[in-house]
Design a protein around this motif. Structure first.
Motif, PDB file in Angstrom:
ATOM      1  N   ALA A  48     -11.440  12.420   2.656  1.00 43.58           N
ATOM      2  CA  ALA A  48     -11.401  13.869   2.457  1.00 43.58           C
ATOM      3  C   ALA A  48     -10.013  14.427   2.750  1.00 43.58           C
ATOM      4  N   THR A  49      -9.386  13.934   3.805  1.00 43.34           N
ATOM      5  CA  THR A  49      -8.049  14.406   4.165  1.00 43.34           C
ATOM      6  C   THR A  49      -7.024  14.017   3.108  1.00 43.34           C
ATOM      7  N   ALA A  50      -7.107  12.777   2.633  1.00 44.15           N
ATOM      8  CA  ALA A  50      -6.178  12.323   1.592  1.00 44.15           C
ATOM      9  C   ALA A  50      -6.377  13.112   0.304  1.00 44.15           C
ATOM     10  N   TRP A  51      -7.624  13.409  -0.038  1.00 42.55           N
ATOM     11  CA  TRP A  51      -7.899  14.201  -1.239  1.00 42.55           C
ATOM     12  C   TRP A  51      -7.259  15.582  -1.122  1.00 42.55           C
ATOM     13  N   TRP A  52      -7.464  16.234   0.024  1.00 41.87           N
ATOM     14  CA  TRP A  52      -6.899  17.570   0.195  1.00 41.87           C
ATOM     15  C   TRP A  52      -5.377  17.536   0.143  1.00 41.87           C
ATOM     16  N   LEU A  53      -4.775  16.545   0.769  1.00 39.53           N
ATOM     17  CA  LEU A  53      -3.316  16.447   0.757  1.00 39.53           C
ATOM     18  C   LEU A  53      -2.787  16.241  -0.658  1.00 39.53           C
ATOM     19  N   GLY A  54      -3.526  15.466  -1.459  1.00 39.81           N
ATOM     20  CA  GLY A  54      -3.092  15.221  -2.828  1.00 39.81           C
ATOM     21  C   GLY A  54      -2.995  16.486  -3.660  1.00 39.81           C
ATOM     22  N   TRP A  55      -3.811  17.480  -3.360  1.00 33.04           N
ATOM     23  CA  TRP A  55      -3.748  18.763  -4.066  1.00 33.04           C
ATOM     24  C   TRP A  55      -2.844  19.752  -3.345  1.00 33.04           C
ATOM     25  N   ALA A  56      -2.753  19.637  -2.019  1.00 36.19           N
ATOM     26  CA  ALA A  56      -1.957  20.590  -1.245  1.00 36.19           C
ATOM     27  C   ALA A  56      -0.472  20.458  -1.543  1.00 36.19           C
ATOM     28  N   ILE A  57      -0.010  19.244  -1.855  1.00 34.47           N
ATOM     29  CA  ILE A  57       1.417  19.058  -2.130  1.00 34.47           C
ATOM     30  C   ILE A  57       1.853  19.835  -3.366  1.00 34.47           C
ATOM     31  N   ARG A  72       0.830  -1.199   0.000  1.00 31.35           N
ATOM     32  CA  ARG A  72       0.000   0.000   0.000  1.00 31.35           C
ATOM     33  C   ARG A  72       0.866   1.250   0.000  1.00 31.35           C
ATOM     34  N   ALA A  73       1.969   1.219   0.766  1.00 31.39           N
ATOM     35  CA  ALA A  73       2.862   2.378   0.795  1.00 31.39           C
ATOM     36  C   ALA A  73       3.468   2.630  -0.577  1.00 31.39           C
ATOM     37  N   LEU A  74       3.884   1.551  -1.261  1.00 31.13           N
ATOM     38  CA  LEU A  74       4.445   1.714  -2.602  1.00 31.13           C
ATOM     39  C   LEU A  74       3.393   2.220  -3.581  1.00 31.13           C
ATOM     40  N   ALA A  75       2.156   1.779  -3.399  1.00 27.34           N
ATOM     41  CA  ALA A  75       1.081   2.254  -4.277  1.00 27.34           C
ATOM     42  C   ALA A  75       0.857   3.748  -4.110  1.00 27.34           C
ATOM     43  N   VAL A  76       0.946   4.224  -2.877  1.00 25.41           N
ATOM     44  CA  VAL A  76       0.777   5.655  -2.625  1.00 25.41           C
ATOM     45  C   VAL A  76       1.925   6.443  -3.251  1.00 25.41           C
ATOM     46  N   LEU A  77       3.155   5.945  -3.071  1.00 28.32           N
ATOM     47  CA  LEU A  77       4.312   6.644  -3.617  1.00 28.32           C
ATOM     48  C   LEU A  77       4.304   6.638  -5.150  1.00 28.32           C
ATOM     49  N   ALA A  78       3.559   5.711  -5.744  1.00 26.83           N
ATOM     50  CA  ALA A  78       3.451   5.689  -7.201  1.00 26.83           C
ATOM     51  C   ALA A  78       2.710   6.915  -7.721  1.00 26.83           C
ATOM     52  N   VAL A  79       2.019   7.618  -6.829  1.00 28.59           N
ATOM     53  CA  VAL A  79       1.315   8.844  -7.224  1.00 28.59           C
ATOM     54  C   VAL A  79       2.298   9.997  -7.400  1.00 28.59           C
ATOM     55  N   VAL A  89       9.393  16.139  -3.888  1.00 30.48           N
ATOM     56  CA  VAL A  89       7.975  15.788  -4.015  1.00 30.48           C
ATOM     57  C   VAL A  89       7.716  14.431  -3.375  1.00 30.48           C
ATOM     58  N   GLU A  90       8.607  13.491  -3.623  1.00 32.06           N
ATOM     59  CA  GLU A  90       8.453  12.161  -3.049  1.00 32.06           C
ATOM     60  C   GLU A  90       8.536  12.213  -1.520  1.00 32.06           C
ATOM     61  N   LEU A  91       9.438  13.041  -0.987  1.00 30.50           N
ATOM     62  CA  LEU A  91       9.556  13.180   0.458  1.00 30.50           C
ATOM     63  C   LEU A  91       8.297  13.813   1.047  1.00 30.50           C
ATOM     64  N   ALA A  92       7.754  14.829   0.362  1.00 25.43           N
ATOM     65  CA  ALA A  92       6.533  15.463   0.842  1.00 25.43           C
ATOM     66  C   ALA A  92       5.374  14.480   0.843  1.00 25.43           C
ATOM     67  N   LEU A  93       5.287  13.644  -0.172  1.00 24.91           N
ATOM     68  CA  LEU A  93       4.224  12.645  -0.224  1.00 24.91           C
ATOM     69  C   LEU A  93       4.374  11.633   0.905  1.00 24.91           C
ATOM     70  N   ALA A  94       5.603  11.197   1.159  1.00 27.26           N
ATOM     71  CA  ALA A  94       5.835  10.256   2.259  1.00 27.26           C
ATOM     72  C   ALA A  94       5.450  10.884   3.601  1.00 27.26           C
ATOM     73  N   LEU A 127       1.990  13.974  -9.107  1.00 26.30           N
ATOM     74  CA  LEU A 127       2.130  15.222  -8.348  1.00 26.30           C
ATOM     75  C   LEU A 127       3.261  16.077  -8.909  1.00 26.30           C
ATOM     76  N   ARG A 128       4.375  15.429  -9.264  1.00 22.53           N
ATOM     77  CA  ARG A 128       5.494  16.178  -9.852  1.00 22.53           C
ATOM     78  C   ARG A 128       5.087  16.785 -11.194  1.00 22.53           C
TER      79      ARG A 128
END
Length: 251
Positions: free
Chosen positions: A105-114, A16-23, A82-87, A27-28
């Motif tokens: 909702a929190t994950a959605w906001w973080l995905g745009w906030a980065i 799951r962690a690797l799947a998230v970092l694949a985003v 960017v990868e560090l901020a996502l982690a 973001l970049r």
């Protein structure tokens, strides 16, 4: 496969962690496209050689190295940031541990906030293409959380908090002009206010005060290092995002 004390396989959590970092490439890419001066068209290619920037090969500047795949020119945010901020964002979600509905909702906001944080730090602007979906999606997902069992009270408070915080930032722009916050900050505040307001007015005030404190400390540090002048204008978006994250952790 090794199991954790809770019985959950370690491999599943790592997957799951690797799947998230694949985003991270997405973001970049958002940062690369929108980190342009106000009024300029979004970036579509490498500044040095013009190689198209996208999620298709040769994938220029989308990896942690932040270099064009053709000419090796440095493009976009510094390597790995960017990868560090996502982690770090994933770590905040794990530590805050909100209910599942609010987690979305929190994950959605973080995905745009980065990407918004990196764009504002680079060119002092918060594009509507990023602030709009951040606020709208956060508000709608909080509405889903309300329907899922939280009830209408926290959602109505989140709505009022988002509008109130946005109006506060917009008012400083109208009253103080360039010395106030920008309208981009007001649009970013819609999502921030809704997310923090869900937890209560005290959390919203704490997030705003933490953002102001962080920006003040950073300003003093930059002045002491002679990196900025007294009349320099620091982008406030990164501090607003960091203040919101700190308030969520304290909550």
């Amino acid at each position: 496969m090794v199991a954790e004390p809770t019985g959950r396989p370690v491999g599943s959590r790592a997957a799951r962690a690797l799947a998230v970092l694949a985003v991270a490439p997405v973001l970049r890419l958002a940062v690369l496209r929108h980190a342009v001066p106000p009024g300029a068209a979004i970036r579509t290619g490498c500044d040095a050689c013009g190689t198209p920037i996208g999620l298709a090969r040769p994938w220029p500047a989308l990896g942690p190295a932040a270099r064009c795949g053709r000419c090796a020119a440095r493009v976009g945010p510094p390597p790995g940031t960017v990868e560090l901020a996502l982690a770090a964002a994933v770590g905040v979600l794990l530590l805050a541990g909100p209910p599942a509905a609010v987690l979305a909702a929190t994950a959605w906001w973080l995905g745009w906030a980065i990407p918004l944080t990196f764009v504002d730090a680079a060119v002092h602007r918060l594009p509507d293409r990023l602030t709009g979906p951040a606020a709208a999606g956060t508000w709608l997902l909080l509405g889903v959380a309300a329907l899922a069992g939280a009830g209408p009270a926290p959602w109505l408070r989140a709505t009022a908090a988002g509008v109130a915080l946005a109006l506060f930032f917009a008012a400083t722009t109208l009253l103080l002009g360039a010395r106030g916050f920008g309208l981009g900050d007001a649009k970013l505040a819609l999502g921030v206010g809704a997310l923090l307001g869900w937890y209560g007015w005290a959390v919203l005030v704490a997030g705003l005060l933490l953002a102001l404190l962080l920006s003040g400390v950073a300003g003093v540090a930059l002045l002491a290092a002679r990196r900025v002048a007294w009349r320099s204008h620091l982008p406030f978006g990164p501090f607003l995002a960091l203040g919101a994250l700190a308030a969520l952790l304290l909550t």
